[in-house]
Design a protein around this motif. Structure first.
Motif, mmCIF file in Angstrom:
data_model
loop_
_atom_site.group_PDB
_atom_site.id
_atom_site.type_symbol
_atom_site.label_atom_id
_atom_site.label_comp_id
_atom_site.label_asym_id
_atom_site.label_seq_id
_atom_site.Cartn_x
_atom_site.Cartn_y
_atom_site.Cartn_z
ATOM 1 N N ASP A 168 -0.209 8.455 19.048
ATOM 2 C CA ASP A 168 0.566 9.659 19.310
ATOM 3 C C ASP A 168 1.850 9.582 18.485
ATOM 4 O OD1 ASP A 168 2.338 7.954 20.680
ATOM 5 O OD2 ASP A 168 1.470 8.442 22.624
ATOM 6 N N VAL A 187 -7.563 12.060 16.689
ATOM 7 C CA VAL A 187 -6.386 12.659 16.074
ATOM 8 C C VAL A 187 -6.804 13.542 14.907
ATOM 9 C CG1 VAL A 187 -4.931 10.723 16.747
ATOM 10 C CG2 VAL A 187 -6.111 10.665 14.552
ATOM 11 N N SER A 199 -5.092 4.210 20.989
ATOM 12 C CA SER A 199 -4.565 5.566 21.142
ATOM 13 C C SER A 199 -3.399 5.731 20.179
ATOM 14 C CB SER A 199 -4.108 5.830 22.577
ATOM 15 O OG SER A 199 -3.033 4.975 22.949
ATOM 16 N N VAL A 240 -5.584 13.927 23.640
ATOM 17 C CA VAL A 240 -4.628 12.899 23.241
ATOM 18 C C VAL A 240 -3.332 13.041 24.037
ATOM 19 C CG1 VAL A 240 -3.199 12.064 21.333
ATOM 20 C CG2 VAL A 240 -5.607 12.617 20.944
ATOM 21 N N GLN A 241 -2.876 14.270 24.202
ATOM 22 C CA GLN A 241 -1.628 14.526 24.920
ATOM 23 C C GLN A 241 -1.717 14.061 26.368
ATOM 24 O OE1 GLN A 241 -0.466 18.713 25.687
ATOM 25 N NE2 GLN A 241 1.426 18.246 24.603
#
Length: 333
Positions: free
Chosen positions: A196, A276, A194, A318-319
């Motif tokens: 971010d 992403v 992941s 993703v958030q």
């Protein structure tokens, strides 16, 4: 010796309240918003996401949570929240040779020299690392999850003030494991990355259990600011502008090699990365450099959330990724 798969720190207080709704509600507090995500796994072939909302922060944390408790009847749910990166540590330790009832206290003393604050001020949980049981001269390994009592108290206080029954304080590594388990082919493991704004989190899972994890210092911002080399193109011409991609590929390969040495009996099926911006180019770039199939995470392929329009947006996935994972945690009430 086998420990129960705890996979999360427990809150310090368990407020009372009716528990008529199924599943788990994850509530995450952010400086500008509150994320609320409800998932149900029991009785479903695939987990179902029933709610994924965010609410703008107006007023103090407890005031916002009181309003949400009234509007969403949160006292009827089993609730969870997540610690943030930097609020806790996960350290591998040898499993003490003690009775299960004495395990947590024994682990607490085992980690006392591994943390930079007094162990008396720590909340500690222990999770078995599967497959590390060996001969008598090689004790089984555990993940010790450690956080300051003050961090736990601070995390749970707004919920207690709002009379919201938070039962679980989870951490992103185990939340991500809960998603990865639905990506695993039968008898194979999965590496899930992941990404971010805080960086990358890489987890290795098999059979629904976490075996290894690693933080990678490559952020979404750095990837957006660097153009990946097209497969087959000259890397020398683009080395400087796309160094974050190079660094990510290198760190991934090192991590994959380390995992293969530590757990040679686990065959990884694939590396999955979160969707992403520019994800397809990133996937192709990594696939050229990693000896493992590379796929983009497609939550709709493993979870049911057809009626939640915002979760069809990759950026929102993703958030909310770790909130989703926390809500997918399976545990008897």
């Amino acid at each position: 010796m086998k420990l129960p798969s705890l996979a999360a720190l427990k809150s310090l207080k368990f407020p009372g309240g009716a528990r008529r709704a199924g599943g788990l509600m994850c509530i995450n507090l952010w400086p500008d918003r509150v994320d609320v995500l409800h998932a149900v796994t029991a009785g479903n072939a695939r987990p179902e996401i029933l709610r994924c909302d965010y609410y703008r922060r107006v007023g103090g944390e407890a005031a916002v949570l009181r309003r949400l408790r009234r509007e969403l009847k949160l006292e009827q749910y089993r609730c969870a929240t997540l610690l943030r990166r930097g609020d806790y540590q996960i350290v591998p330790v040898e499993a003490p040779n003690v009775l299960p009832a004495e395990m947590k206290n024994a682990v607490r003393w085992r980690v006392r020299d591994m943390i930079d604050f007094p162990v008396e001020e720590a909340t500690v949980d222990a999770v078995a690392i599967p497959g590390t049981e060996g001969p008598a001269d090689r004790p089984a390994q555990l993940f010790a999850v450690v956080a300051r009592n003050s961090i736990i108290t601070s995390a749970i206080k707004p919920f207690n003030d709002a009379d919201i029954p938070v039962e679980i304080i989870d951490v992103p590594e185990f939340a991500q494991r809960n998603i990865a388990r639905w990506l695993e082919p039968e008898g194979r493991g999965v590496a899930l990355l992941s990404l971010d704004e805080g960086g990358g989190l890489l987890t290795f899972t098999s059979g629904g259990e976490l075996y290894q994890h690693r933080r990678i210092d490559v952020t979404l911002s750095s990837l957006r600011g660097a153009r990946a080399v097209e497969p087959g193109a000259s890397e020398e011409l683009h080395l400087e502008e796309e160094s974050p991609h190079e660094r990510l590929a290198l760190e991934l390969q090192r991590s994959l090699d380390h995992f293969d040495r530590q757990f040679p009996r686990i065959a990884l099926a694939k590396l999955v990365i979160t969707p992403v911006a520019g994800a397809e180019k990133l996937r192709a770039y990594l696939a050229e450099r990693i000896d493992l199939p590379v796929e983009l995470l497609d939550l709709l392929g493993v979870l049911d959330f057809h009626d939640i329009v915002e979760l069809h947006d990759p950026a929102r996935q993703v958030q909310c990724l770790h909130a989703i994972g926390a809500a997918l945690r399976e545990e008897a009430p």
